[in-house]
Design a protein around this motif. Structure first.
Motif, short mmCIF file in Angstrom:
data_model
loop_
_atom_site.label_atom_id
_atom_site.label_comp_id
_atom_site.label_asym_id
_atom_site.label_seq_id
_atom_site.Cartn_x
_atom_site.Cartn_y
_atom_site.Cartn_z
N ALA A 61 0.83 -1.21 0.00
CA ALA A 61 0.00 0.00 0.00
C ALA A 61 0.86 1.26 0.00
O ALA A 61 0.48 2.29 -0.59
CB ALA A 61 -0.92 -0.01 1.22
N VAL A 65 2.15 5.36 -2.73
CA VAL A 65 2.20 6.62 -1.98
C VAL A 65 3.58 7.24 -2.09
O VAL A 65 3.73 8.47 -2.11
CB VAL A 65 1.82 6.38 -0.50
CG1 VAL A 65 1.94 7.67 0.31
CG2 VAL A 65 0.41 5.82 -0.41
N THR A 205 -1.96 7.65 -6.07
CA THR A 205 -1.39 8.13 -4.80
C THR A 205 -2.46 8.21 -3.73
O THR A 205 -2.26 7.75 -2.59
CB THR A 205 -0.73 9.50 -4.99
OG1 THR A 205 0.29 9.41 -5.99
CG2 THR A 205 -0.11 9.99 -3.69
N VAL A 206 -3.61 8.77 -4.08
CA VAL A 206 -4.72 8.87 -3.12
C VAL A 206 -5.24 7.49 -2.75
O VAL A 206 -5.51 7.21 -1.57
CB VAL A 206 -5.84 9.75 -3.71
CG1 VAL A 206 -7.07 9.73 -2.80
CG2 VAL A 206 -5.35 11.18 -3.89
N ALA A 207 -5.38 6.61 -3.74
CA ALA A 207 -5.86 5.26 -3.46
C ALA A 207 -4.90 4.52 -2.53
O ALA A 207 -5.33 3.84 -1.59
CB ALA A 207 -6.04 4.49 -4.77
N LEU A 209 -2.82 5.88 -0.42
CA LEU A 209 -2.86 6.52 0.90
C LEU A 209 -4.07 6.03 1.70
O LEU A 209 -3.96 5.75 2.90
CB LEU A 209 -2.91 8.03 0.72
CG LEU A 209 -2.90 8.86 2.01
CD1 LEU A 209 -1.63 8.59 2.82
CD2 LEU A 209 -3.03 10.35 1.69
N ILE A 210 -5.22 5.91 1.04
CA ILE A 210 -6.41 5.42 1.72
C ILE A 210 -6.19 3.98 2.21
O ILE A 210 -6.51 3.63 3.35
CB ILE A 210 -7.63 5.51 0.79
CG1 ILE A 210 -7.98 6.97 0.50
CG2 ILE A 210 -8.83 4.78 1.41
CD1 ILE A 210 -9.06 7.15 -0.54
N ALA A 211 -5.62 3.15 1.32
CA ALA A 211 -5.35 1.76 1.70
C ALA A 211 -4.36 1.68 2.85
O ALA A 211 -4.51 0.88 3.78
CB ALA A 211 -4.84 0.98 0.50
N VAL A 213 -3.68 3.99 5.21
CA VAL A 213 -4.29 4.46 6.46
C VAL A 213 -5.24 3.41 7.01
O VAL A 213 -5.29 3.15 8.23
CB VAL A 213 -5.03 5.79 6.21
CG1 VAL A 213 -5.87 6.17 7.43
CG2 VAL A 213 -4.03 6.89 5.90
N THR A 214 -5.98 2.75 6.12
CA THR A 214 -6.93 1.72 6.57
C THR A 214 -6.18 0.54 7.19
O THR A 214 -6.58 0.03 8.26
CB THR A 214 -7.75 1.22 5.38
OG1 THR A 214 -8.46 2.33 4.79
CG2 THR A 214 -8.76 0.16 5.82
#
Length: 219
Positions: A61, A65, A205-207, A209-211, A213-214
């Motif tokens: 993940a 990023v 990058t956003v995807a 980052l979300i993964a 953080v999750t």
């Protein structure tokens, strides 16, 4: 020469010549980006192969990023210019400016494009104040030598060769400004200023980052 109906042959209009883009990029920036990506790839592969628990998933993940911003800020930036327009590839945005829309370019603490009533920073041409100071000192020494009758201190520079008495960023700006002055008033330099976001950098990058953080939150 005449056509079959007796009228003079008007001939075929010669196609307008096209010229390859003149490209300006920061070689040190590209080299540093490639090295960063190589180190990151080694660390991520090691974590995936040898990590335990959620570590391999967190490493995967984290890959986009880290990788996509590095690509955006080191490898992607470039300036492409021809007789029609200047195209600036910044980390997250592309500016396509026909010469008629360009008010000018300037190099202060950064290189800036003034177009369409707005100001855009050109990431591909970083300004080195240290390099500029060294070039200024060389120019002063050359001027002093010429005034004292010392003659030329080096071989004659041919057109297109780098000028050791000018910083690289200043030479690029001078070159682009010359192209702008030459083409802004011509028909092929007309057009509309366009800016587009670089979604192939932003979205992964956003995807990632979300993964990331999750995964960290549920650990």
């Amino acid at each position: 020469m005449t056509e079959s109906d007796g009228t003079p042959d008007q001939g075929t209009a010669a196609p307008e010549p096209t010229y390859a883009d003149r490209v300006h990029r920061s070689v040190p920036g590209i080299i540093s980006g490639v090295l960063l990506l190589a180190v990151a790839a080694w660390l991520i592969i090691d974590a995936v192969l040898n990590g335990t628990g959620r570590t391999p998933w967190i490493a995967l993940a984290a890959a986009p990023v880290f990788a996509f911003p590095v690509i955006a800020y080191t490898i992607r930036p470039a300036v492409l210019a021809n007789e029609r327009r200047i195209l600036v590839r910044n980390p997250l945005r592309t500016i396509d400016a026909p010469w008629a829309t360009v008010e000018g370019l300037r190099a202060g603490y950064s290189v800036e494009l003034l177009a369409g009533g707005r100001k855009y920073q050109i990431w591909a041409v970083p300004v080195s104040l240290r390099q500029r100071k060294r070039a200024n000192r060389r120019a002063e020494r050359a001027a002093t030598t010429a005034l004292t009758g010392g003659g030329s201190t080096g071989s004659k520079r041919r057109p297109g060769d780098p000028d050791p008495n000018r910083a690289w960023s200043d030479q690029v700006v001078d070159s682009l400004q010359e192209m702008r002055d030459l083409n802004a008033g011509k028909p092929h330099g007309a057009g509309e200023l366009k800016t587009t976001w670089c979604w192939w950098i932003i979205a992964p990058t956003v995807a990632g980052l979300i993964a990331l953080v999750t995964l960290i939150a549920v650990t």
